[in-house]
Scaffold this motif. Structure first.
Motif, PDB file in Angstrom:
ATOM      1  N   ASP A 170       0.796  -1.229   0.000  1.00 23.27           N
ATOM      2  CA  ASP A 170       0.000   0.000   0.000  1.00 23.27           C
ATOM      3  C   ASP A 170       0.827   1.277   0.000  1.00 23.27           C
ATOM      4  OD1 ASP A 170       0.902  -0.118   2.525  1.00 23.27           O
ATOM      5  OD2 ASP A 170      -1.042  -0.561   3.449  1.00 23.27           O
ATOM      6  N   ASN A 171       2.158   1.165  -0.054  1.00 21.18           N
ATOM      7  CA  ASN A 171       2.915   2.415  -0.179  1.00 21.18           C
ATOM      8  C   ASN A 171       3.954   2.275  -1.281  1.00 21.18           C
ATOM      9  OD1 ASN A 171       5.717   1.812   1.081  1.00 21.18           O
ATOM     10  ND2 ASN A 171       4.210   0.873   2.458  1.00 21.18           N
ATOM     11  N   CYS A 173       7.059   2.936  -1.590  1.00 20.39           N
ATOM     12  CA  CYS A 173       8.372   2.357  -1.308  1.00 20.39           C
ATOM     13  C   CYS A 173       8.326   0.828  -1.367  1.00 20.39           C
ATOM     14  CB  CYS A 173       8.812   2.872   0.066  1.00 20.39           C
ATOM     15  SG  CYS A 173      10.353   2.193   0.606  1.00 20.39           S
ATOM     16  N   ASP A 174       7.316   0.229  -0.722  1.00 24.23           N
ATOM     17  CA  ASP A 174       7.197  -1.234  -0.759  1.00 24.23           C
ATOM     18  C   ASP A 174       6.798  -1.735  -2.138  1.00 24.23           C
ATOM     19  OD1 ASP A 174       7.943  -1.483   1.856  1.00 24.23           O
ATOM     20  OD2 ASP A 174       5.891  -1.561   2.645  1.00 24.23           O
ATOM     21  N   GLN A 175       6.030  -0.921  -2.865  1.00 22.78           N
ATOM     22  CA  GLN A 175       5.665  -1.327  -4.223  1.00 22.78           C
ATOM     23  C   GLN A 175       6.885  -1.373  -5.131  1.00 22.78           C
ATOM     24  OE1 GLN A 175       2.662   1.525  -5.396  1.00 22.78           O
ATOM     25  NE2 GLN A 175       0.987   0.295  -4.540  1.00 22.78           N
ATOM     26  N   ASP A 206      -0.428   0.106  -8.962  1.00 22.99           N
ATOM     27  CA  ASP A 206       1.007   0.295  -8.700  1.00 22.99           C
ATOM     28  C   ASP A 206       1.778   0.763  -9.944  1.00 22.99           C
ATOM     29  OD1 ASP A 206       1.015  -2.049 -10.171  1.00 22.99           O
ATOM     30  OD2 ASP A 206       1.626  -3.333  -8.485  1.00 22.99           O
TER      31      ASP A 206
END
Ligand code: PLP
Length: 235
Positions: A170-171, A173-175, A206
């Motif tokens: 959901d953010n 950076c992690d995507q 994304d």
């Protein structure tokens, strides 16, 4: 203006904006309209708005749409983006231009044998599992080089690159992390001399992260056609 053409325009505007941010040229990102579960009327609206590349997930459903648009065959490009079972390879080889989710040599060999001579090579990508154990689709990163070598030797397939479907995050950076991994595997292929030019990554939720990490094809369904209804699906 109808909704589909409006959505196409807003996605294109987002692509331009993110490419600017990433210092990339906006024509380095191709928009693939994922039309699975949507009918030929929706696809026709897309075509009328200038969208010519469509992605399908289910072979039988895709083939029936390709047949419907056969008179415009030279204008349109059809991408099989789902995994392919052995008993479906003939239809994929006969009808589609691209296959994005190769994950077994056996499937690649069947596609190569079944690709009709009058069609050019089938354009293919290898699906890689970039999310570790959470995801079942795609091969392991350490298996990419060997499968690429075997596919590159098949004359009726052209290896274009890699694709992935990461676990949702959901953010931004992690995507970006799984996309960065796919990109580094792709760069490894280039360093070994494979002329791969395609990173098929990024969907409706994304696409920013994917473009920032170098996506060359983003596969967008809901962002163009709206929510999907699977209740009538048969394949
Ligand atoms: C359905 C699908 C897409 C499109 O997903 P959206 O979230 O609707 O944009 C992209 N890639 C693959 C492989 C799909 O199955």
């Amino acid at each position: 203006m109808n909704t589909i053409s409006y959505h196409l325009q807003s996605i294109q505007a987002r692509i331009v904006q993110i490419c600017e941010q990433a210092g990339r040229s906006s024509d380095s990102v191709q928009l693939l309209a994922v039309s699975k579960t949507f009918g030929v009327e929706a696809i026709q609206e897309g075509i009328d708005a200038g969208q010519l590349a469509f992605g399908e997930n289910y072979v039988a459903e895709g083939v029936s749409k390709i047949q419907h648009f056969m008179s415009q065959r030279g204008l349109l490009a059809w991408h099989m983006i789902g995994p392919i079972q052995s008993n479906k390879t003939r239809d994929v080889a006969q009808y589609f231009d691209w296959a994005h989710a190769l994950d077994r040599l056996k499937i690649a060999q069947r596609l190569n044998e079944q690709r009709p001579d009058h069609l050019g090579a089938l354009q293919v990508c290898i699906a890689v599992n970039v999310s570790g154990q959470a995801s079942k689709s795609g091969i392991k990163p350490e298996e990419v080089m060997a499968l690429a070598g075997a596919i590159a030797a098949l004359p009726k397939l052209t290896l274009r690159g890699l694709m992935c479907i990461p676990e949702p995050a959901d953010n931004l950076c992690d995507q970006r992390k799984p996309f960065a991994l796919l990109r580094s595997l792709w760069e490894d292929l280039q360093k070994k001399g494979y002329p791969v030019d395609t990173l098929s990554m990024g969907m409706s939720d994304d696409l920013e992260a994917a473009i920032l990490e170098g996506a060359t094809i983003i596969r967008i369904g809901r962002g163009i056609f709206g929510a999907r209804d699977y209740s009538h699906k048969k394949d």
